[in-house]
Design a protein around this motif. Structure first.
Motif, short mmCIF file in Angstrom:
data_model
loop_
_atom_site.label_atom_id
_atom_site.label_comp_id
_atom_site.label_asym_id
_atom_site.label_seq_id
_atom_site.Cartn_x
_atom_site.Cartn_y
_atom_site.Cartn_z
N THR A 9 0.83 -1.21 0.00
CA THR A 9 0.00 0.00 0.00
C THR A 9 0.86 1.26 0.00
OG1 THR A 9 -0.16 -0.10 2.42
CG2 THR A 9 -1.94 -1.13 1.14
N GLY A 10 2.15 1.09 0.11
CA GLY A 10 3.11 2.18 0.09
C GLY A 10 4.49 1.59 0.03
N PRO A 11 5.54 2.43 0.01
CA PRO A 11 6.90 1.88 -0.08
C PRO A 11 7.31 1.07 1.15
CG PRO A 11 6.93 4.28 0.10
CD PRO A 11 5.50 3.87 -0.02
N ASN A 12 6.70 1.35 2.31
CA ASN A 12 7.04 0.65 3.56
C ASN A 12 5.82 0.09 4.27
OD1 ASN A 12 9.79 1.26 3.29
ND2 ASN A 12 9.46 3.28 4.21
N SER A 13 4.71 -0.09 3.55
CA SER A 13 3.50 -0.58 4.20
C SER A 13 2.76 -1.55 3.28
CB SER A 13 2.58 0.59 4.56
OG SER A 13 2.21 1.31 3.40
N ALA A 14 1.94 -2.36 3.90
CA ALA A 14 1.18 -3.36 3.13
C ALA A 14 -0.09 -3.74 3.88
CB ALA A 14 2.03 -4.60 2.89
N LEU A 15 -0.99 -4.38 3.15
CA LEU A 15 -2.21 -4.94 3.71
C LEU A 15 -2.15 -6.44 3.53
CD1 LEU A 15 -5.11 -4.55 4.87
CD2 LEU A 15 -5.87 -4.48 2.49
N ILE A 16 -2.21 -7.17 4.63
CA ILE A 16 -2.26 -8.63 4.59
C ILE A 16 -3.72 -9.04 4.75
CG2 ILE A 16 -1.62 -10.76 5.79
CD1 ILE A 16 0.92 -9.34 6.71
N SER A 17 -4.21 -9.90 3.87
CA SER A 17 -5.58 -10.39 4.01
C SER A 17 -5.59 -11.91 3.89
CB SER A 17 -6.49 -9.76 2.95
OG SER A 17 -6.03 -10.05 1.66
N PHE A 18 -6.47 -12.51 4.66
CA PHE A 18 -6.63 -13.96 4.62
C PHE A 18 -7.98 -14.32 5.20
CE2 PHE A 18 -4.71 -12.97 8.68
CZ PHE A 18 -5.34 -13.80 9.59
N THR A 19 -8.48 -15.49 4.86
CA THR A 19 -9.68 -16.02 5.48
C THR A 19 -9.27 -17.17 6.39
OG1 THR A 19 -10.11 -17.50 3.63
CG2 THR A 19 -11.22 -15.35 3.61
N ALA A 20 -10.07 -17.38 7.42
CA ALA A 20 -9.73 -18.41 8.39
C ALA A 20 -11.00 -18.94 9.05
CB ALA A 20 -8.80 -17.85 9.46
N ASN A 21 -10.86 -20.08 9.67
CA ASN A 21 -11.90 -20.66 10.52
C ASN A 21 -11.47 -20.54 11.97
OD1 ASN A 21 -13.37 -21.53 8.26
ND2 ASN A 21 -12.35 -23.51 8.24
N GLN A 22 -12.43 -20.29 12.86
CA GLN A 22 -12.15 -20.27 14.29
C GLN A 22 -12.19 -21.71 14.80
OE1 GLN A 22 -11.69 -17.24 15.96
NE2 GLN A 22 -11.08 -18.39 17.78
N ASN A 23 -11.14 -22.14 15.46
CA ASN A 23 -11.06 -23.49 16.00
C ASN A 23 -10.66 -23.37 17.47
OD1 ASN A 23 -10.85 -26.19 16.45
ND2 ASN A 23 -9.24 -26.57 14.94
N GLY A 24 -11.65 -23.28 18.35
CA GLY A 24 -11.35 -23.02 19.76
C GLY A 24 -10.86 -21.59 19.90
N ASN A 25 -9.68 -21.43 20.50
CA ASN A 25 -9.14 -20.07 20.70
C ASN A 25 -8.09 -19.70 19.65
OD1 ASN A 25 -7.07 -21.73 21.52
ND2 ASN A 25 -6.60 -20.54 23.35
N PHE A 26 -8.01 -20.44 18.54
CA PHE A 26 -7.04 -20.09 17.50
C PHE A 26 -7.68 -20.17 16.12
CE2 PHE A 26 -6.63 -24.64 18.18
CZ PHE A 26 -6.52 -25.15 16.91
N LEU A 27 -7.00 -19.54 15.17
CA LEU A 27 -7.46 -19.53 13.79
C LEU A 27 -6.71 -20.59 12.99
CD1 LEU A 27 -7.47 -15.68 13.12
CD2 LEU A 27 -9.40 -17.13 13.76
N THR A 28 -7.42 -21.20 12.07
CA THR A 28 -6.83 -22.19 11.17
C THR A 28 -7.24 -21.84 9.74
OG1 THR A 28 -6.59 -24.57 10.78
CG2 THR A 28 -8.77 -23.80 11.42
N ALA A 29 -6.52 -22.35 8.76
CA ALA A 29 -6.85 -22.06 7.36
C ALA A 29 -8.29 -22.47 7.08
CB ALA A 29 -5.89 -22.78 6.43
N GLY A 30 -9.02 -21.60 6.42
CA GLY A 30 -10.42 -21.87 6.10
C GLY A 30 -11.04 -20.68 5.40
N ASN A 31 -12.34 -20.69 5.28
CA ASN A 31 -13.03 -19.64 4.53
C ASN A 31 -14.13 -18.94 5.30
OD1 ASN A 31 -11.57 -20.00 2.09
ND2 ASN A 31 -12.74 -21.86 1.71
#
Length: 107
Positions: A9-31
């Motif tokens: 989004t700039g020379p020193n910045s970015a936007l990270i995006s991802f989808t995930a599933n909630q599995n208890g108190n942590f996130l795992t790969a999902g949609n």
């Protein structure tokens, strides 16, 4: 593998995006839920990137809790944090190459 993406989004910045599933108190790969995190290059981000890279190289397969960018602390399983390690490494390389380009133009 997760569907993680990083957009500069700039020379020193970015936007990270991802989808995930909630599995208890942590996130795992999902949609289930879309997540977006704004990051800016700096010592703290580079330290996180280095630690994730070290964990990945040592084949660590457990959850990792992170405070990254403007997001609250998140718990990620290895299906997400290992991809995040790669994305942060690519981000740091991109920032460094951009800095080299600036030096070449200045010369």
């Amino acid at each position: 593998m997760s569907n993680l993406a990083i957009e500069m989004t700039g020379p020193n910045s970015a936007l990270i995006s991802f989808t995930a599933n909630q599995n208890g108190n942590f996130l795992t790969a999902g949609n289930s839920v879309q997540h977006k995190i704004n990051i800016v290059d700096g010592q703290f981000l580079r330290r996180i990137q280095g630690e994730l890279f070290r964990l990945k190289n040592s084949k660590y397969e457990h959850n990792v809790a992170l405070k990254l960018g403007d997001s609250p602390r998140i718990n990620l399983d290895s299906s997400l944090w290992s991809d995040l390690a790669d994305a942060l490494f690519a981000f740091v390389i991109n920032v460094e190459v951009g800095n080299l380009d600036e030096l070449a133009v200045a010369a």
